[in-house]
Design a protein around this motif. Structure first.
Motif, short mmCIF file in Angstrom:
data_model
loop_
_atom_site.label_atom_id
_atom_site.label_comp_id
_atom_site.label_asym_id
_atom_site.label_seq_id
_atom_site.Cartn_x
_atom_site.Cartn_y
_atom_site.Cartn_z
N PRO A 105 39.60 29.73 33.71
CA PRO A 105 38.32 30.64 33.05
C PRO A 105 38.00 29.76 31.90
O PRO A 105 38.32 28.86 31.49
N CYS A 127 35.72 33.04 41.26
CA CYS A 127 36.40 33.48 40.38
C CYS A 127 35.30 33.51 39.05
O CYS A 127 34.31 32.76 39.09
N LEU A 184 39.06 38.21 33.56
CA LEU A 184 39.04 37.23 34.76
C LEU A 184 39.01 38.16 36.07
O LEU A 184 39.80 39.23 36.24
N HIS A 233 37.93 33.68 27.10
CA HIS A 233 37.84 34.86 28.04
C HIS A 233 39.15 35.37 28.47
O HIS A 233 39.89 34.87 28.88
N VAL A 249 33.67 28.00 34.10
CA VAL A 249 34.94 28.31 34.80
C VAL A 249 35.01 27.18 36.09
O VAL A 249 34.07 26.82 36.64
N SER A 303 34.73 35.02 34.73
CA SER A 303 35.40 35.29 33.42
C SER A 303 34.39 35.97 32.45
O SER A 303 33.20 35.55 32.69
N SER A 315 45.22 32.82 30.82
CA SER A 315 44.44 31.67 31.03
C SER A 315 44.27 31.65 32.77
O SER A 315 43.65 32.20 33.28
N GLN A 357 29.64 38.16 33.36
CA GLN A 357 30.64 37.41 33.96
C GLN A 357 29.94 36.18 34.32
O GLN A 357 28.99 36.10 34.81
N ARG A 389 47.97 35.86 36.68
CA ARG A 389 47.71 35.07 35.60
C ARG A 389 48.52 35.01 34.47
O ARG A 389 49.47 35.84 34.19
#
Lengths: 111, 114
Positions: free
Chosen positions: B25, B92, B32, B29, B4, B94, B73, B103, B69
């Motif tokens: 991300p 952040c 997010l 994935h 990420v 993902s 992506s 995550q 988003r």
């Protein structure tokens, strides 16, 4: 809803063991453990899903006691590289993967 | 593969200005997440995306915060009329799916509001 982590801080000598606990007052779907070093992003360690399973990762393992809504992280024969702040992130039953994190446990391993 | 990524890594702004924080991300994935970490504190959930939809915005502190988003992506977190209390590291993360899946976090954007 924030899980409670204990202890807040731990100081170890290399080779010593430690246990970090994460307790929730609400039913848990899963518990995620992360380690964060200063100034860096949290790094994923492991996930435990409800069912009381135990998982291992090198000399770091964890358990999930569904009855107590508690997870424990076990650090065995600690190494200097284990130093950092450990966070548990909890996801609740019926939800998706939104994580509510504990306040963290600071671990310092000294030679 | 690439992890990420977030940009900028650091942002200093004056109170009242708007800022945009970007997250790329891990490829593929679908989920997010945005979190905020104040100095010496834990991670605070802000918003979650599944694809381009945000089924949970419950963590956004005020209507000055918004996120979108696109293309399943890249995500952008926008803070309007920044306040000093907005100063924090914005992280952040993902994941492949939404339940019970790890995550993976980006390096974060350190926001300082003067």
């Amino acid at each position: 809803q924030q899980p409670v982590q204990s202890p807040q801080a731990v100081i170890l000598r290399e080779g010593e063991d430690a246990v970090i606990n994460c307790s929730s007052s609400k039913a848990l779907y899963s518990v995620h453990w992360y380690r964060q070093k200063h100034g860096e992003a949290p790094v994923f360690l492991m996930i435990l899903l409800k069912g009381g399973e135990q998982k291992g990762h090198e000399k770091i393992s964890a358990s999930f006691n569904e009855k107590k809504q508690q997870s424990s992280l076990y650090l065995t024969a600690s190494q200097l590289s284990y130093s950092g702040t450990y966070f548990c992130g909890t996801a609740f039953s019926g939800g998706y993967n939104k994580l509510i994190f504990g306040a963290g446990t600071r671990l310092a391993v000294h030679p | 593969g690439a992890g990420v990524s977030q940009s900028p890594s650091n942002k200093v702004t004056e109170k009242g200005k708007d800022v945009e924080l970007r997250c790329d991300p891990i490829s593929g994935h679908t989920a997010l997440y945005w979190y905020r970490q104040s100095l010496g504190q834990g991670l605070e959930f802000l918003i979650y995306f599944q694809g381009n939809s945000a089924p949970d915005k419950s963590g956004l502190p005020s209507d000055r915060f918004s996120a979108e988003r696109t293309g399943g992506s890249v995500s952008t977190l926008t803070i309007q009329r920044t306040q000093q209390e907005d100063s924090a590291v914005y992280l952040c993360a993902s994941s492949l799916l939404n339940q019970g899946i790890a995550q993976y976090f980006g390096p974060g954007t350190r926001l300082t509001v003067l």
